[in-house]
Design a protein around this motif. Structure first.
Motif, mmCIF file in Angstrom:
data_model
loop_
_atom_site.group_PDB
_atom_site.id
_atom_site.type_symbol
_atom_site.label_atom_id
_atom_site.label_comp_id
_atom_site.label_asym_id
_atom_site.label_seq_id
_atom_site.Cartn_x
_atom_site.Cartn_y
_atom_site.Cartn_z
ATOM 1 N N MET A 1 0.842 -1.190 0.000
ATOM 2 C CA MET A 1 0.000 0.000 0.000
ATOM 3 C C MET A 1 0.886 1.252 0.000
ATOM 4 N N ASP A 2 0.271 2.349 -0.305
ATOM 5 C CA ASP A 2 1.011 3.615 -0.365
ATOM 6 C C ASP A 2 1.563 3.989 1.016
ATOM 7 N N ARG A 3 2.884 4.095 1.086
ATOM 8 C CA ARG A 3 3.512 4.404 2.386
ATOM 9 C C ARG A 3 3.124 5.781 2.910
ATOM 10 N N ILE A 4 2.822 6.662 1.972
ATOM 11 C CA ILE A 4 2.507 8.040 2.383
ATOM 12 C C ILE A 4 1.252 8.087 3.245
ATOM 13 N N THR A 5 0.294 7.206 2.934
ATOM 14 C CA THR A 5 -0.965 7.258 3.688
ATOM 15 C C THR A 5 -1.008 6.226 4.823
ATOM 16 N N ASN A 6 0.135 5.605 5.101
ATOM 17 C CA ASN A 6 0.191 4.634 6.205
ATOM 18 C C ASN A 6 -0.250 5.304 7.509
ATOM 19 N N PRO A 7 -1.334 4.808 8.135
ATOM 20 C CA PRO A 7 -1.882 5.520 9.295
ATOM 21 C C PRO A 7 -1.186 5.198 10.622
ATOM 22 N N PHE A 8 -0.358 4.156 10.660
ATOM 23 C CA PHE A 8 0.121 3.687 11.963
ATOM 24 C C PHE A 8 1.251 4.545 12.499
ATOM 25 N N ALA A 9 1.388 4.532 13.846
ATOM 26 C CA ALA A 9 2.248 5.513 14.508
ATOM 27 C C ALA A 9 3.059 4.909 15.642
ATOM 28 N N PRO A 10 4.015 4.018 15.325
ATOM 29 C CA PRO A 10 4.846 3.522 16.423
ATOM 30 C C PRO A 10 5.769 4.627 16.918
ATOM 31 N N GLY A 11 5.902 4.784 18.206
ATOM 32 C CA GLY A 11 6.801 5.814 18.744
ATOM 33 C C GLY A 11 6.443 6.091 20.184
ATOM 34 N N ALA A 12 7.416 6.615 20.947
ATOM 35 C CA ALA A 12 7.174 6.904 22.364
ATOM 36 C C ALA A 12 6.251 8.111 22.474
ATOM 37 N N GLY A 13 5.069 7.914 23.009
ATOM 38 C CA GLY A 13 4.134 9.013 23.214
ATOM 39 C C GLY A 13 3.451 9.500 21.944
ATOM 40 N N THR A 14 3.652 8.795 20.819
ATOM 41 C CA THR A 14 3.000 9.221 19.563
ATOM 42 C C THR A 14 1.523 8.801 19.582
ATOM 43 N N PRO A 15 0.609 9.741 19.409
ATOM 44 C CA PRO A 15 -0.810 9.368 19.470
ATOM 45 C C PRO A 15 -1.156 8.353 18.379
ATOM 46 N N PRO A 16 -1.858 7.275 18.742
ATOM 47 C CA PRO A 16 -2.224 6.271 17.743
ATOM 48 C C PRO A 16 -3.383 6.775 16.899
ATOM 49 N N PRO A 17 -3.554 6.212 15.686
ATOM 50 C CA PRO A 17 -4.697 6.617 14.857
ATOM 51 C C PRO A 17 -6.015 6.262 15.534
ATOM 52 N N GLU A 18 -6.015 5.195 16.340
ATOM 53 C CA GLU A 18 -7.220 4.811 17.082
ATOM 54 C C GLU A 18 -6.790 4.403 18.489
ATOM 55 N N LEU A 19 -7.232 5.157 19.476
ATOM 56 C CA LEU A 19 -6.892 4.828 20.861
ATOM 57 C C LEU A 19 -7.908 3.785 21.340
ATOM 58 N N ALA A 20 -7.562 2.529 21.116
ATOM 59 C CA ALA A 20 -8.543 1.453 21.317
ATOM 60 C C ALA A 20 -8.563 0.964 22.760
ATOM 61 N N GLY A 21 -9.742 0.553 23.198
ATOM 62 C CA GLY A 21 -9.870 -0.190 24.451
ATOM 63 C C GLY A 21 -9.676 0.602 25.733
ATOM 64 N N ARG A 22 -9.689 1.931 25.664
ATOM 65 C CA ARG A 22 -9.425 2.697 26.885
ATOM 66 C C ARG A 22 -10.592 3.604 27.274
ATOM 67 N N ASP A 23 -11.763 3.376 26.672
ATOM 68 C CA ASP A 23 -12.895 4.273 26.913
ATOM 69 C C ASP A 23 -13.332 4.303 28.376
ATOM 70 N N GLU A 24 -13.349 3.121 28.989
ATOM 71 C CA GLU A 24 -13.820 3.046 30.372
ATOM 72 C C GLU A 24 -12.916 3.865 31.295
ATOM 73 N N LEU A 25 -11.620 3.713 31.079
ATOM 74 C CA LEU A 25 -10.666 4.448 31.907
ATOM 75 C C LEU A 25 -10.812 5.953 31.694
#
Ligand SMILES: Nc1ncnc2c1ncn2[C@@H]1O[C@H](COP(=O)(O)OP(=O)(O)OP(=O)(O)O)[C@@H](O)[C@H]1O
Ligand SMILES: [Mg+2]
Length: 396
Positions: A1-25
Motif C-alpha cells: 500500500m502507499d507508504r505516504i498514507t500509512n496511518p500507523f504511529a509507532p513511537g514513544a508518546g505518539t498518538p495512535p490513529p485509534e486509541l482502542a480499548g481505553r474508553d472506560e478508563l
C-alpha cells in the motif's frame, strides 16, 4: 500500500490513529476530575503499566480533554535525576498566572505566586536545579520554610484556594513518576492529602512503571487510600483488532480476518507492537485487502525495527554486568523469576548480585511484583535478549 498514507504511529508518546480499548478508563477520569472541581471526595489516579502499553498517550489525551473542559493543567515528565520542586515550579507559575487573569480569583492567585517565590527561594539551597521566574516578592511565612514537605503543602493549598475561587481545578499530570525520589514523592503525597482534606480542587493524574505502586506505599503508608492505581496492560483481542482494523478501514483499505488475527497473536495485544506490525503489514501489502502473507513478511521487519528502536534504546543504557543479569533472566523465559534462580544461572549468590539488581530497578528495566521475584518492565524483552546475545558466551 502507499507508504505516504500509512496511518500507523509507532513511537514513544505518539498518538495512535485509534486509541482502542481505553474508553472506560477515560470515562472514569472524566468523572473523577469533575468531582475534584466540585470539591467532592475523589482519589487521584496513577496509571501503572509496562513499557509501550500507552500510558503517555493516555495522559496526553486526558490532559487535552481537561483543557477543553476549562481545567487548569500542568504537564510534567519526571526524568531521572531532576528534582520534583524544580519540575513543578515553572509549570505551577504558568497555571497561577493564568488563574490570576480570572477576576474573582486574582487576589488568591497573586498570593499563591508570592508563595511560589518564597518556595523557590527557600528550597534553592537544597534543590539547586530550581529555576523559575518570580513575578512577586515572597510573603514572609508562606511556603518559605525550606522544608519541601511543609512548603509544598502550603503552596498547593494556596494554589487550590485560587482555583476554587475560579471554579476550576488544578490537575497535575506527571509521567514517569517512578523516577521521583522517595522523600519528594512523600512530600507530594502529603500535599495532596492536605488539599483533599480541605476539599480544595487539586488532583494528580500520574503514570509510571509497575514499581510505582510499591514506591508510593513505601513513601507514605496511606497512599493506597489516596490513589487509584488502574493497571494499563495489553489490549484484549477485540480492542487490539479495532486498533488495527479501524485505521485501515478509514483509508478505504481492507484486511483479511486471518491476517488480523495473526497480528493480534504476534503482538500479544501490546499497543506499541500493534503500531509496529500495523505499519509494516501496510507497507508489505501490494494491494487491498492485507493478507496473512503480507503479515508474515511484515513480522520479520517489525521485529527488526523493534530491535533497533524500542528494545535497543533500553539495551544501550546497560552496563555489561546488567546485560548479563538480564540475559540470565531471559534464559529462564518471560518471568517473573525467583532471584535465586537467576543467581543460579550466573553461578553467583543472590547477595552478590543485589547491587546489579538494584541498579536495574532504578533504571526501570525490572521490577519486583512480589518479594524475591523479578520481572521485566519491557514486554517480550526476554526474546529480545536471546536474539541480541545468542549462544552461551554471556555465561563467562
Ligand atoms: N490504546 C491504544 N491503541 C492503539 N495504539 C496505542 C494505544 N495506546 C498506545 N498506543 C501506541 O503505542 C505506542 C506506545 O504508547 P506510549 O508511548 O504512550 O506508551 P507508554 O506506556 O508511555 O510507554 P513507555 O513506558 O515506554 O513510556 C505508541 O506508538 C502509541 O501510538
Ligand atoms: Mg511513556
Amino acid at each position: 500500500m502507499d507508504r505516504i498514507t500509512n496511518p500507523f504511529a509507532p513511537g514513544a508518546g505518539t498518538p495512535p490513529p485509534e486509541l482502542a480499548g481505553r474508553d472506560e478508563l477515560l470515562e472514569s477520569v472524566r468523572v473523577a476530575t469533575a468531582r475534584v472541581r466540585l470539591g467532592l471526595p475523589t482519589k487521584s489516579v496513577l496509571m501503572v503499566g509496562l513499557r509501550g502499553v500507552g500510558k503517555t498517550v493516555l495522559l496526553d489525551r486526558m490532559r487535552d480533554e481537561a483543557e477543553a473542559s476549562s481545567f487548569h493543567t500542568m504537564r510534567i515528565e519526571a526524568p531521572e535525576g531532576r528534582s520534583l520542586p524544580a519540575l513543578l515550579a515553572p509549570e505551577l507559575r504558568v497555571a497561577l498566572l493564568k488563574l490570576s487573569q480570572i477576576e474573582p480569583a486574582k487576589d488568591l492567585a497573586v498570593r499563591a505566586l508570592k508563595g511560589l517565590a518564597g518556595f523557590a527561594k527557600a528550597l534553592k539551597i537544597k534543590y539547586g536545579d530550581i529555576e523559575v521566574g518570580l513575578d512577586y516578592q515572597p510573603e514572609p511565612g508562606l511556603a518559605d520554610n525550606g522544608d519541601l514537605e511543609h512548603d509544598l503543602q502550603a503552596l498547593l493549598e494556596a494554589a487550590g484556594q485560587a482555583a476554587k475561587k475560579a471554579e476550576t481545578a488544578i490537575l497535575i499530570f506527571i509521567d514517569e513518576l517512578q523516577y521521583v525520589e522517595e522523600s519528594q514523592l512523600a512530600s507530594l503525597i502529603t500535599s495532596l492529602h492536605r488539599t483533599a482534606q480541605r476539599k480544595l480542587p487539586v488532583a494528580l493524574i500520574g503514570a509510571g512503571l509497575p514499581q510505582l505502586r510499591g514506591r508510593m506505599g513505601k513513601a507514605k503508608s496511606y497512599a493506597e487510600r489516596l490513589f487509584d492505581f488502574p493497571q494499563i496492560g495489553p489490549l484484549a483481542a477485540p480492542a487490539a483488532s479495532v486498533a488495527i482494523e479501524k485505521p485501515i478501514d478509514e483509508q478505504g483499505v481492507g484486511i483479511e480476518a486471518d491476517a488480523l488475527k495473526l497480528i493480534v497473536q504476534r503482538t500479544h495485544g501490546y499497543p506499541y507492537f500493534l503500531q509496529e506490525w500495523g505499519k509494516h503489514a501496510w507497507d508489505a501489502a501490494e494491494k487491498s485487502p492485507i493478507t496473512s502473507d503480507d503479515v508474515n513478511k511484515a513480522t520479520t521487519i517489525a521485529i527488526a525495527a523493534l530491535d533497533e528502536s524500542f528494545f535497543r534504546v533500553r539495551f544501550d543504557r546497560l552496563t555489561p554486568a546488567e546485560k548479563r543479569y538480564l540475559r540470565a533472566m531471559a534464559e529462564l523465559g518471560p518471568g517473573p523469576h525467583r532471584s535465586g534462580d537467576i543467581a543460579d544461572e550466573l553461578n553467583r549468590t543472590v547477595t552478590s548480585l543485589g547491587p546489579i539488581r538494584n541498579q536495574l530497578i532504578s533504571k526501570g528495566m525490572i521490577w519486583s511484583p512480589n518479594h524475591g521475584d523479578t520481572a521485566f518492565t519491557v514486554p517480550l524483552f526476554d526474546e529480545f535478549m536471546q536474539r541480541i546475545m545468542p549462544g552461551n558466551d554471556w555465561k563467562e
